[in-house]
Design a protein around this motif. Structure first.
Motif, PDB file in Angstrom:
ATOM      1  N   VAL A  77       5.232   4.164  -9.178  1.00  9.93           N
ATOM      2  CA  VAL A  77       5.285   2.631  -9.120  1.00  9.93           C
ATOM      3  C   VAL A  77       5.942   2.626  -7.718  1.00  9.93           C
ATOM      4  O   VAL A  77       7.011   3.270  -7.069  1.00  9.93           O
ATOM      5  N   LYS A  78       5.566   1.727  -6.810  1.00 15.78           N
ATOM      6  CA  LYS A  78       6.086   1.380  -5.369  1.00 15.78           C
ATOM      7  C   LYS A  78       6.904   0.354  -5.440  1.00 15.78           C
ATOM      8  O   LYS A  78       6.429  -0.795  -5.879  1.00 15.78           O
ATOM      9  N   ALA A  79       8.190   0.630  -5.096  1.00 15.86           N
ATOM     10  CA  ALA A  79       9.102  -0.647  -4.956  1.00 15.86           C
ATOM     11  C   ALA A  79       9.623  -0.734  -3.459  1.00 15.86           C
ATOM     12  O   ALA A  79       9.364  -0.050  -2.489  1.00 15.86           O
TER      13      ALA A  79
ATOM     14  N   GLU B  61      10.457   5.934   0.398  1.00 11.67           N
ATOM     15  CA  GLU B  61       9.316   5.810   1.549  1.00 11.67           C
ATOM     16  C   GLU B  61       9.857   5.480   2.860  1.00 11.67           C
ATOM     17  O   GLU B  61      10.775   4.315   2.790  1.00 11.67           O
ATOM     18  N   HIS B  62       9.807   6.495   3.752  1.00  9.67           N
ATOM     19  CA  HIS B  62      10.419   6.075   5.163  1.00  9.67           C
ATOM     20  C   HIS B  62      11.902   6.617   5.396  1.00  9.67           C
ATOM     21  O   HIS B  62      11.948   7.362   6.260  1.00  9.67           O
ATOM     22  N   ALA B  63      12.735   6.213   4.484  1.00  8.96           N
ATOM     23  CA  ALA B  63      14.114   7.037   4.640  1.00  8.96           C
ATOM     24  C   ALA B  63      14.410   7.020   6.125  1.00  8.96           C
ATOM     25  O   ALA B  63      14.940   8.024   6.584  1.00  8.96           O
TER      26      ALA B  63
ATOM     27  N   SER C 223       1.146   8.744   7.441  1.00 10.83           N
ATOM     28  CA  SER C 223       1.067   7.855   8.450  1.00 10.83           C
ATOM     29  C   SER C 223       1.504   6.520   8.133  1.00 10.83           C
ATOM     30  O   SER C 223       1.599   5.929   9.237  1.00 10.83           O
ATOM     31  N   ASP C 224       1.424   5.994   6.757  1.00 13.31           N
ATOM     32  CA  ASP C 224       1.727   4.497   6.772  1.00 13.31           C
ATOM     33  C   ASP C 224       0.467   3.886   7.359  1.00 13.31           C
ATOM     34  O   ASP C 224       0.770   2.745   7.953  1.00 13.31           O
ATOM     35  N   ASN C 225      -0.632   4.395   7.480  1.00 12.41           N
ATOM     36  CA  ASN C 225      -1.736   3.527   8.097  1.00 12.41           C
ATOM     37  C   ASN C 225      -2.286   2.233   7.375  1.00 12.41           C
ATOM     38  O   ASN C 225      -1.771   2.212   6.149  1.00 12.41           O
TER      39      ASN C 225
ATOM     40  N   SER D  82       0.225  11.129   2.486  1.00 13.44           N
ATOM     41  CA  SER D  82       1.088  10.584   1.305  1.00 13.44           C
ATOM     42  C   SER D  82       1.522   9.351   1.275  1.00 13.44           C
ATOM     43  O   SER D  82       2.380   9.044   0.219  1.00 13.44           O
ATOM     44  N   HIS D  83       1.249   8.503   2.183  1.00 14.00           N
ATOM     45  CA  HIS D  83       1.538   7.148   2.369  1.00 14.00           C
ATOM     46  C   HIS D  83       0.574   6.457   2.821  1.00 14.00           C
ATOM     47  O   HIS D  83       0.515   6.494   4.259  1.00 14.00           O
ATOM     48  N   THR D  84      -0.515   5.613   2.292  1.00 14.44           N
ATOM     49  CA  THR D  84      -1.584   4.837   3.315  1.00 14.44           C
ATOM     50  C   THR D  84      -1.811   3.575   2.633  1.00 14.44           C
ATOM     51  O   THR D  84      -1.335   3.422   1.394  1.00 14.44           O
ATOM     52  N   HIS D  85      -2.277   3.032   3.261  1.00 11.27           N
ATOM     53  CA  HIS D  85      -2.740   1.452   2.975  1.00 11.27           C
ATOM     54  C   HIS D  85      -4.451   1.473   3.291  1.00 11.27           C
ATOM     55  O   HIS D  85      -4.724   1.078   4.329  1.00 11.27           O
ATOM     56  N   ILE D  86      -5.206   2.134   2.353  1.00 12.38           N
ATOM     57  CA  ILE D  86      -6.622   2.019   2.650  1.00 12.38           C
ATOM     58  C   ILE D  86      -7.503   1.006   2.506  1.00 12.38           C
ATOM     59  O   ILE D  86      -8.334   0.707   3.314  1.00 12.38           O
TER      60      ILE D  86
HETATM   61 ZN   LIG Z   1       3.431   1.284   3.815  1.00  9.90          ZN
END
Ligand SMILES: [Zn+2]
Length: 585
Positions: free
Chosen positions: A329-331, A414-416, A477-479, A114-118
């Motif tokens: 929207v990603k802030a 995101e991350h919290a 993962s925040d890959n 649920s959080h990637t940078h493909i």
């Molecule tokens: Zn990220």
């Protein structure tokens, strides 16, 4: 020991279709596309564990531990049409049905990161990988291989040669230029403090004996007094700066490389965190062409104001059947903890006088975010420090007050990563999802407490504390910053230990999740975070046929030998009933 590895080679056997004709054998349209049998199926079709991790009575768990609650799944037309016993599943068999004997492998709902940078993952995979390459000659051989598939004149980029291990015998341009005369080559070092290029790269960068050496950098010279192709520290940028921005074709290719890797690693969907106009147009084109191998839940970057304004005018896309959904929207509220960019309420423990940066000073556009919220978008706001999280919560809460309809859009932090005790309960109270990365806890543990000190660390990576305040959670993962392996993620979530099993007993182990929670956080809780909990995340008749097959049983291993979760392997990934990845053995 229960079925650690069901068959030595975990063979996927396709049964002969003509061999066993079930009752539905000739029933035409009612016949299945795919019948998975003899599996250990965990449907997750039981209640979530209690906030303290207690397993619910309806779960397939008793005094002897976990048991799968089905052994077969049948799909047709992209949907699950049956979950249950193998014998009954065979009733759905028709002439065209593919029957796969999973020989005791485990089936879970399709994994969702649920959080990637493909795009970043694809770019990394697309580079020549020199990590663990021992010598200059070996490295050149790998680059020569790559050059065979790259048009002359195009850059070849790589990274990973070890500037520490190679310090006494730095490479230079001679061999590289001889072996690769027709492509500019840039090879960054493992830690980014050095770069190595060939003559064509130096020429492209305009680097000559007259080039001014930047302060804090070094351009190594050859016997002839000319730059020899090796750049150190701040001189690295002289060469890197000459690499052109990737073309749309390159970016498209890299995205597909990244998505294919995710499919191979068991993921049926990703939530892509922060897309600009160009990235969105690439995704939209691939979707229109039917080329997205897995589902993409897009988060538009708040930093791209034109893109956000365009989507505010258009409104969120809530077409849940689509392979590409855009309603988020990603802030970006503050920086990262490691580099002391995260915004803290009080000074960094290891840097008095410094509290990081966040909010407007960090380029955060509050009004634009509020406008997106009022237009119906979900917000996923990056917040790491305790001040960053508090201020992000304050801002969301203020918009909710102003327009109560915005409160129901399942906003996410995101991350919290670091929360003040006063703010911990606010996520649950406000209906805000904590979107967190188990790998971060086990990777940051060596320095996080230096940054935060012994008190604030108690509110960091605080998964259990958040659950106990009834916050919804999702794991990811925040890959490519962290490894997206589900086995690594589950292991970190369940044990709070790293890949080397450190530390003994787990790092602040009271914050660990139980297996039922950890697996949900990568499946049906991630589905909830993307408004898809009715379509996916649980294996049940009528839902999408999105499934992941693995060779270990993470439920059983979590209880009996959690370290073995790390050696799991993905055997099959199924999206919309299509097998998009199947291990060859
Ligand atoms: Zn990220």
């Amino acid at each position: 020991m229960k079925l650690l590895r069901p068959l030595a080679a975990a063979v996927l056997i396709t049964l002969c279709n003509a061999c066993s004709q079930g009752p539905a054998g000739s029933s035409g349209s009612a016949a299945a596309d795919l019948i998975l049998v003899n599996a250990r199926v965990y449907t997750l079709d039981w209640d979530d564990p209690a906030p303290d991790g207690t397993i619910m009575p309806g779960a397939p768990h008793d005094g002897s531990g976990w048991h799968p609650d089905a052994d077969a799944v049948v799909t047709r037309g992209g949907e699950i049409v049956f979950v249950g016993k193998t014998r009954e599943a065979m009733d759905f068999k028709g002439e065209e049905s593919r029957v796969i004997d999973l020989a005791g492998a485990t089936v879970v709902p399709g994994l969702i990161d649920s959080h990637t940078h493909i795009f970043g993952l694809g770019a990394q995979l697309d580079q020549v990988n020199l990590v663990d390459v021992a010598t200059e000659e070996d490295a050149v051989a790998l680059i020569v291989e790559r050059a065979k598939n790259v048009a002359a004149g195009q850059w070849i980029v790589g990274r990973g040669w070890d500037e520490g291990a190679w310090a006494n015998r730095y490479p230079d341009k001679e061999l590289l230029t001889q072996a690769i005369p027709d492509h500019p080559v840039f090879m960054g070092s493992l830690h980014g403090f050095a770069a190595w290029g060939n003559q064509m790269a130096l020429a492209a960068a305009g680097i000559t004996a007259e080039t001014e050496v930047p302060v804090g950098g070094e351009i190594r010279l050859g016997d002839d007094g000319k730059p020899n192709g090796l750049f150190l520290n701040r001189a690295v940028q002289l060469l890197r700066g000459a690499i052109p921005d990737p073309s749309t074709e390159t970016l498209t290719n890299q995205l597909l490389i990244g998505l294919d890797r995710m499919a191979k690693d068991g993921y049926v969907a990703v939530h892509e965190a922060g897309l600009d106009s160009r990235a969105m147009s690439i995704l939209e084109k691939l979707e229109a062409e039917g080329r997205l191998p897995i589902r993409v839940y897009a988060m538009l970057s708040l930093r791209d104001e034109d893109l956000i304004r365009k989507w505010i005018a258009r409104g969120p896309d809530t077409d849940a059947d689509s392979m590409l959904v855009t309603r988020t929207v990603k802030a970006y509220y503050d920086g990262a903890l490691g580099s002391r960019g995260a915004r803290l309420l009080y000074d960094y423990s290891d840097q008095p006088g410094h509290r990081g940066i966040g909010g407007e000073g960090y380029g955060f556009n509050r009004d634009l975010m509020a406008a997106a919220m009022k237009a119906g978008f979900q917000i996923a706001i990056h917040a790491i420090g305790d001040a960053g999280n508090r201020e992000a919560l304050d801002i969301l809460e203020a918009v909710f007050r102003d327009d109560p309809s915005t409160a129901s859009n399942r906003h996410r932090i995101e991350h919290a990563q670091v929360l003040h005790p006063d703010d911990l309960p606010r996520l649950g109270q406000l209906g805000i999802i904590a979107s967190m990365e188990p790998p971060h806890a086990v990777e940051d543990k060596t320095w996080a407490e230096e940054r935060l000190g012994p008190e604030r660390i108690l509110g960091a990576y605080a998964w259990r504390s958040l659950r106990e305040t009834d916050a919804n959670m999702t794991f990811n993962s925040d890959n490519p910053g962290s490894d997206h392996s589900i086995f690594y993620g589950l292991h970190a979530a369940i044990t709070r230990r790293d890949k080397s099993q450190e530390p003994e007993g787990g790092w602040y182990a009271h914050e660990a999740m139980v297996s039922d929670e950890a697996i949900r956080a990568y499946t049906n809780w991630s589905a909830y975070a993307s408004f898809r909990e009715d379509e996916t995340g649980i294996i049940e008749k009528g839902r999408w046929a999105d499934l992941t097959v693995m060779d270990i049983d993470p439920f059983v291993l979590a209880d009996e030998s959690p370290g073995d979760i790390l050696s799991g392997r993905i055997l099959m990934t199924i999206v919309n009933g299509e097998i998009i990845y199947e291990s060859g053995i």
